[in-house]
Design an enzyme around this catalytic site. Structure first.
Site, PDB file in Angstrom:
ATOM      1  N   ASP A 234       0.881  -1.163   0.000  1.00 48.63           N
ATOM      2  CA  ASP A 234       0.000   0.000   0.000  1.00 48.63           C
ATOM      3  C   ASP A 234       0.926   1.222   0.000  1.00 48.63           C
ATOM      4  O   ASP A 234       2.128   1.118   0.271  1.00 48.63           O
ATOM      5  CB  ASP A 234      -0.968   0.006   1.181  1.00 48.63           C
ATOM      6  CG  ASP A 234      -2.186   0.896   0.879  1.00 48.63           C
ATOM      7  OD1 ASP A 234      -2.089   1.752  -0.038  1.00 48.63           O
ATOM      8  OD2 ASP A 234      -3.228   0.756   1.541  1.00 48.63           O
TER       9      ASP A 234
HETATM   10  C1  BGC Z   1      -5.055   3.289  -0.162  1.00 48.93           C
HETATM   11  C2  BGC Z   1      -5.062   2.304  -1.314  1.00 48.93           C
HETATM   12  C3  BGC Z   1      -4.864   3.046  -2.608  1.00 48.93           C
HETATM   13  C4  BGC Z   1      -3.543   3.809  -2.539  1.00 48.93           C
HETATM   14  C5  BGC Z   1      -3.206   4.576  -3.797  1.00 48.93           C
HETATM   15  C6  BGC Z   1      -3.851   4.224  -0.180  1.00 48.93           C
HETATM   16  O1  BGC Z   1      -4.065   5.298   0.664  1.00 48.93           O
HETATM   17  O2  BGC Z   1      -5.108   2.589   1.050  1.00 48.93           O
HETATM   18  O3  BGC Z   1      -6.280   1.591  -1.339  1.00 48.93           O
HETATM   19  O4  BGC Z   1      -4.927   2.173  -3.694  1.00 48.93           O
HETATM   20  O5  BGC Z   1      -3.608   4.728  -1.472  1.00 48.93           O
HETATM   21  O6  BGC Z   1      -4.012   5.692  -3.942  1.00 48.93           O
END
Ligand code: BGC
Length: 692
Positions: A234
């Protein structure tokens, strides 16, 4: 397609620096390619509900383009309410084709975390409290996406079930519980669904961070499940170079442009040069990236080009929205309403509110969005005078609802919501005025429709925060109660990604529809359901509790802590818990009415073919779709006096477990024999039963 040997040759030709450049971010949503060997960068985009808008490469500055508007699909909770695998496939297919059309390689969804509590801010992005329903739909969704030479990326692995302290909280959970409740969707999506990418989570699981967890990423995902696809962190979820390098993680992404300082950049180079990390591990990561690119036809051969904003996509978005609407109450057949109504009053901010641009990383620029108000007006046309009054207001948040929140999303002290006593006082005053206006108008109209519920304001259905409680926000309860006093015939529509407390007015409300976040055509679907152009066929994919005490996580006091949350409720999540402890929630899992009635009888289990066959009839006077839910019968209710806090591991198995479902269409009076597949196989000697 390149051969395995050719991929090995390419890896041998790559320098250490080139390989390292491929395994970490080189933009907010991309890695670096290696031009001299024709390896392109890998381009990611968010988008469980549609492909996210464009950002500058090195910052969270929105580009502000006119060409990144897309088809806005219903959220995953809405999709789950359809209980329809074909629609899950179509949803994925729209998303995949649009992602390709927008030049993306990996679409960061679906989110398949289990809805353990109605408070979780990202519940709207997730499917259900039930692992079977989640996995069945997510598998189809992923197949739909990937037919377009785009990778789905199932997320967030693992046990990421709260937003409170999501960057640090330690989830303590038994391996057996993980296997039965929290892992099946990931397992099936990666194996049966053939998903090409997996995203690790921010939180810790049993002591270690999800995105660099050697046990879960290596032992479970790679070794046990045999997964050779891509694992991405993540955004900003990596905390340690050696741990990340040794775990099954392939690509580190984050939220700042200091790419060389990422854990898997210069710090990793140093460890390799010092001989503390073997270059073989870097080769393996590079190999996983090349395998993914090869599967997407990025290295060789012809790649599909995709398309976005097509007429067909909008029609599919509408179909999903139509089947997702859940009819929760319809006493005395108040619904459907008569289209010949002359004067109609619509009350409530959500009637007029657009949701696409909210919620966190699930935000998107929708080509258009039909609000419920517009849906109603376009369905009724000019012969009905439709008046709209706001009734309540969400306008309490001042200061910055930060446009570039993601840049600061790793800052533990980041407060998204500002409020003050003075502002609260002003809001109270405004809401009183709005209520008085609505109450005065309510007396004058033939029909009144209230549209309220939740929204994507931080603290409601939104990434990074959980809800504080399950009450309707903005003093809606007061408004609804007062309106129902003078207009008991008021029809209600609620929007939201999870249960709300309805106790203050539910007994006085006689017609209630649940509309989720229905995408760009959500308002059309709601209007069609209100006026009978469709017959609602959605079912709740989760328990709607009266209050939090009925939900296991809260009953045992294990939700929302900042440091550690112990899943002592074990497998007793959602209906598994309410069933076992004899709790009757407001509306149970699988609940949903129709404008007709159905009956199901003579269920027969066949072990050989792993099916349950039953006869289903439409006993009412309207055509409609119905879902047949097949459960495996389990144990009995917990002994009287059992304590959810202490006895959960000793109370035996759940009373029932969803094991199959099918959706069919029946004309009035029609009867069909339906065969429901028990996908995981009928367990010998167990009893199964079917309900409609
Ligand atoms: C989220 C993810 C997301 C990523 C990219 C993170 O804050 O938890 O689900 O895909 O950001 O935007």
């Amino acid at each position: 397609m390149l051969t395995k040997e050719r991929i090995e040759e390419i890896i041998a030709e790559l320098t250490l620096d080139e390989k390292l450049s491929m395994i970490h971010g080189n933009g907010m949503f991309e890695t670096a390619g290696v031009e001299r060997l024709n390896i392109p960068p890998l381009i990611f985009s968010d988008g469980p509900m549609g492909v996210r808008l464009e950002f500058e490469k090195d910052s969270w500055e929105k580009k502000g383009l006119s060409d990144d508007y897309v088809t806005y699909l219903p959220c995953n909770s809405a999709l789950a309410a359809t209980f329809n695998r074909e629609l899950a496939y179509e949803t994925g297919s729209v998303l995949g084709e649009e992602a390709r059309g927008r030049g993306k390689d990996v679409i960061l969804g679906p989110g398949v975390n289990i809805k353990r509590s109605p408070l979780c801010g990202r519940n709207f992005e997730y499917f259900s409290e039930d692992p079977y329903l989640t996995k069945e739909l997510a598998v189809e969704y992923v197949k739909g996406v990937q037919q377009w030479d785009v990778s789905a990326c199932v997320k967030h692995f693992l046990a990421n079930n709260q937003e409170t302290a999501r960057l640090e909280v330690d989830t303590i959970v038994d391996e057996e519980v993980l296997k039965e409740i929290y892992m099946p969707a990931f397992h099936d999506v990666l194996t049966r669904g053939g998903c090409y990418s997996l995203m690790g989570s921010y939180n810790r699981i049993n002591g270690k961070f999800g995105s660099q967890h050697t046990h879960y990423l290596n032992d479970v995902v790679r070794d046990e499940w045999g997964y050779d696809g891509l694992i991405v962190s993540d955004w900003g979820a990596v905390h340690d170079t050696a741990e990340a390098a040794e775990s099954g993680l392939d690509v580190e992404m984050s939220v700042t442009p200091d790419y060389d300082d990422y854990f898997m950049a210069s710090p990793l180079k140093k460890l390799v040069e010092e001989g503390r990390i073997s270059e073989e591990l870097i080769n393996k990561k590079t190999e996983h990236i090349l395998i993914l690119m090869n599967r997407l036809n990025m290295l060789d051969g012809e790649r599909k080009s995709g398309a976005y904003n097509t007429e067909e996509h909008r029609k599919k978005a509408l179909r999903v929205a139509e089947e997702s609407v859940v009819l929760l109450k319809n006493d005395k057949n108040i619904l459907p309403l008569d289209k010949k109504v002359k004067k109609l009053l619509v009350i409530g901010e959500n009637a007029d509110k657009l949701h696409a641009l909210g919620g966190g990383s699930a935000e998107l620029k929708s080509l258009y969005e039909i609000s419920p108000l517009m849906g109603i007006k376009k369905l009724l046309g000019g012969n009905t005078a439709v008046k709209y009054v706001k009734g309540y207001s969400s306008d309490i948040y001042r200061g910055d609802v930060d446009e570039k929140w993601q840049e600061r999303s790793l800052d533990l002290s980041f407060v998204r919501v500002n409020s003050s006593e003075e502002a609260d006082e002003k809001m109270k005053e405004l809401r009183k005025q709005l209520r008085e206006e609505a109450l005065a108008a309510a007396k004058e109209y033939e029909n009144i429709i209230f549209v309220g519920g939740l929204d994507h304001v931080p603290g409601h259905d939104s990434e990074g925060d959980d809800r504080q409680d399950i009450k309707l926000p903005y003093e809606q309860d007061i408004l609804i109660k007062e309106l129902l006093k003078i207009r008991p015939d008021m029809v209600m529509v609620l929007t939201g990604g999870c249960a709300v407390d309805m106790r203050e007015w539910i007994d006085d409300s006689h017609a209630l529809l649940w509309g989720w976040y229905g995408g760009m055509e959500g308002g059309t679907a709601v209007a069609e359901a209100l006026f009978g152009d469709i017959n609602p066929s959605g079912r709740l994919p989760e328990t709607f509790y009266h209050d939090l005490s009925e939900c296991s996580a809260h009953a045992i006091g294990e939700y929302g802590h900042r440091d550690r949350v112990e899943y002592k409720d074990g497998i007793y999540v959602g209906y598994r818990y309410t069933d076992k402890f004899g709790i009757t929630p407001q509306f149970p899992f699988g609940y949903g009415l129709s404008y007709t009635t159905f009956e199901c009888s003579n269920a027969v289990t066949d072990e050989e073919s792993s099916t349950v066959t039953c006869e289903v009839s439409n006993t009412g006077s309207r055509a409609g779709k119905v879902s047949i839910l097949v459960y495996m019968k389990g144990g009995d209710e917990a002994p009287a006096g059992s304590d959810a806090q202490n006895d959960i591991s000793t109370i035996g198995e759940p009373i029932k477990v969803l094991s199959g479902f099918e959706k069919i269409f029946l004309e009035p009076g029609e009867k069909k024999t339906v065969t429901v597949n028990i996908t995981d196989g009928v367990i010998k000697g167990r009893e199964y039963f079917a309900v409609v």
